[in-house]
Design a protein around this motif. Structure first.
Motif, mmCIF file in Angstrom:
data_model
loop_
_atom_site.group_PDB
_atom_site.id
_atom_site.type_symbol
_atom_site.label_atom_id
_atom_site.label_comp_id
_atom_site.label_asym_id
_atom_site.label_seq_id
_atom_site.Cartn_x
_atom_site.Cartn_y
_atom_site.Cartn_z
ATOM 1 N N LYS A 243 0.842 -1.199 0.000
ATOM 2 C CA LYS A 243 0.000 0.000 0.000
ATOM 3 C C LYS A 243 0.878 1.250 0.000
ATOM 4 O O LYS A 243 2.088 1.168 0.226
ATOM 5 N N ILE A 244 0.207 2.377 -0.196
ATOM 6 C CA ILE A 244 0.868 3.680 0.004
ATOM 7 C C ILE A 244 1.288 3.773 1.463
ATOM 8 O O ILE A 244 0.616 3.224 2.335
ATOM 9 N N THR A 245 2.376 4.477 1.759
ATOM 10 C CA THR A 245 2.655 4.824 3.151
ATOM 11 C C THR A 245 2.815 6.334 3.251
ATOM 12 O O THR A 245 3.499 6.945 2.425
ATOM 13 N N GLY A 246 2.119 6.937 4.211
ATOM 14 C CA GLY A 246 2.196 8.391 4.369
ATOM 15 C C GLY A 246 1.112 9.078 3.573
ATOM 16 O O GLY A 246 0.052 8.491 3.296
ATOM 17 N N ALA A 247 1.389 10.279 3.157
ATOM 18 C CA ALA A 247 0.344 11.116 2.567
ATOM 19 C C ALA A 247 -0.055 10.688 1.157
ATOM 20 O O ALA A 247 -1.156 10.956 0.707
ATOM 21 N N GLY A 248 0.832 10.026 0.412
ATOM 22 C CA GLY A 248 0.531 9.611 -0.964
ATOM 23 C C GLY A 248 0.768 10.721 -1.968
ATOM 24 O O GLY A 248 1.516 11.673 -1.699
ATOM 25 N N GLY A 249 0.142 10.581 -3.161
ATOM 26 C CA GLY A 249 0.319 11.584 -4.215
ATOM 27 C C GLY A 249 1.739 11.610 -4.769
ATOM 28 O O GLY A 249 2.193 12.625 -5.291
ATOM 29 N N GLY A 250 2.451 10.502 -4.665
ATOM 30 C CA GLY A 250 3.897 10.434 -4.929
ATOM 31 C C GLY A 250 4.499 9.822 -3.684
ATOM 32 O O GLY A 250 3.820 9.076 -2.978
ATOM 33 N N GLY A 251 5.739 10.118 -3.385
ATOM 34 C CA GLY A 251 6.333 9.552 -2.167
ATOM 35 C C GLY A 251 6.507 8.054 -2.281
ATOM 36 O O GLY A 251 6.906 7.555 -3.338
ATOM 37 N N CYS A 252 6.151 7.323 -1.251
ATOM 38 C CA CYS A 252 6.510 5.904 -1.164
ATOM 39 C C CYS A 252 5.325 4.973 -0.979
ATOM 40 O O CYS A 252 4.284 5.360 -0.464
ATOM 41 N N MET A 253 5.557 3.712 -1.394
ATOM 42 C CA MET A 253 4.662 2.614 -1.036
ATOM 43 C C MET A 253 5.450 1.689 -0.107
ATOM 44 O O MET A 253 6.679 1.777 -0.020
ATOM 45 N N VAL A 254 4.708 0.821 0.600
ATOM 46 C CA VAL A 254 5.380 -0.129 1.483
ATOM 47 C C VAL A 254 4.802 -1.524 1.259
ATOM 48 O O VAL A 254 3.591 -1.666 1.081
ATOM 49 N N ALA A 255 5.680 -2.507 1.240
ATOM 50 C CA ALA A 255 5.242 -3.905 1.119
ATOM 51 C C ALA A 255 5.720 -4.677 2.339
ATOM 52 O O ALA A 255 6.860 -4.493 2.795
ATOM 53 N N LEU A 256 4.834 -5.505 2.860
ATOM 54 C CA LEU A 256 5.199 -6.415 3.949
ATOM 55 C C LEU A 256 5.575 -7.743 3.299
ATOM 56 O O LEU A 256 4.813 -8.249 2.463
ATOM 57 N N VAL A 257 6.725 -8.294 3.672
ATOM 58 C CA VAL A 257 7.208 -9.487 2.964
ATOM 59 C C VAL A 257 7.788 -10.521 3.930
ATOM 60 O O VAL A 257 8.328 -10.167 4.985
ATOM 61 N N ASP A 258 7.661 -11.799 3.550
ATOM 62 C CA ASP A 258 8.435 -12.829 4.245
ATOM 63 C C ASP A 258 9.902 -12.523 3.940
ATOM 64 O O ASP A 258 10.217 -12.066 2.839
ATOM 65 N N PHE A 259 10.802 -12.823 4.901
ATOM 66 C CA PHE A 259 12.212 -12.468 4.692
ATOM 67 C C PHE A 259 12.771 -13.047 3.392
ATOM 68 O O PHE A 259 13.523 -12.390 2.689
#
Ligand code: MEV
Length: 289
Positions: A243-259
């Motif tokens: 998903k997006i992390t933070g305010a969005g509109g650019g910036g970053c996305m974050v993924a949760l992953v198995d190691f």
């Protein structure tokens, strides 16, 4: 001379809705901003957050002049809490350099005031998490279990303004209160369920909630094609959720992953033009280096 550092953060869920009092879960990540302060002749301060922190401290002690150097691993204006990290590290370093005796709670509170003054509206999330570290349930500030899985961030390289995006969402809510308010409430509900799942270490279902949260963030209008491309690429490469992390509109996305999936997810993000950062939760908040 004192050097202090403070971490950035990601939102597992709940950004934007948290501004309206709904719960959220945020995690401090292992990317830090280091601030060195020295009593001495005044240096030119270009960051409004650092200027705000210096002003707060100068209301407590007389500051003749102070010299400040900043080094940061956290990309600026990317939704990873770079402004909170620099604010908190500056406040904590000034606190130590001038022997003021502020507690961490007081530093977090002053940091939140600085963010609010610079940005207009700001929840205490970024400043609290940067001060205390760990995985935190907001707004109660309850510390949750750490996450025993990997975090891969995708940076679009597009700087976005949190202030503008928070305003944009506020305007959407004013135009369609009966529709947007329930979206905030659903995001809040998702964070409540997330708290339970973090305790159970049920990362599969946390990932699923992150994907649902992403759909709701899109409906608030804070998505963009570059973020969507990285989110879909990460999911396809095996991320538990993205998903997006933070305010969005650019910036970053974050993924949760198995190691064991992190390299593959990072490559997938890079293959669609993102800059991948592999990181993990840190329990270490602001500290004296
Ligand atoms: C920004 O990182 C997250 C927002 O929820 C704003 C805030 O919490 O202050 C969009």
């Amino acid at each position: 001379m004192v050097t202090c550092s403070a971490p950035g953060k990601i939102f597992l869920c709940g950004e934007h809705a948290v501004v309206y009092g709904e719960p959220a879960i945020a995690c401090a990540i292992d990317l830090r901003t280091r601030v060195r302060v020295r009593e001495g002749k005044k240096s030119k301060i270009t960051s409004p957050y650092v200027a705000g922190a210096v002003k707060k401290i100068s209301e407590l002690v007389e500051l003749e002049g102070v010299n400040i150097d900043i080094h940061s691993d956290i990309p600026i204006g990317s939704g990873l809490g770079s402004s909170a990290a620099v604010t908190i590290a500056t406040l904590f370093a000034l606190n130590l350099e001038f022997d003021i005796g502020l507690s961490k709670e007081e530093v977090a509170q002053l940091g939140h005031e600085v963010e609010r003054e610079v940005q207009g509206a700001a929840s205490p999330t970024d400043t609290f998490v940067s001060t205390m570290g760990g995985v935190v349930f907001l707004p109660s500030c309850k510390r949750l279990k750490s996450l025993d899985c990997g975090i891969v961030i995708g940076n679009t390289g597009m700087v976005s303004s949190t202030k503008e995006l928070v305003r944009q969402v506020a305007r959407l809510k004013d135009r369609h209160p009966g529709i947007i308010q329930p979206i905030f409430q659903t995001i809040g509900e998702l964070a409540r369920k997330g708290e339970y799942l973090v305790d159970k270490r049920d990362y599969k279902n946390i990932g699923e909630l992150m994907n649902i949260n992403q759909g709701l963030l899109e409906s608030l209008g804070v998505g963009c094609p570059e973020l969507a491309a990285q989110i879909y690429a990460a999911r396809k490469a095996g991320a538990l959720g993205a998903k997006i992390t933070g305010a969005g509109g650019g910036g970053c996305m974050v993924a949760l992953v198995d190691f064991d999936e992190k390299d593959e997810v990072a490559s997938a993000i890079e293959s669609v033009g993102g800059r991948a950062i592999q990181t993990r939760v840190t329990e270490i908040g602001v500290r004296h280096e």
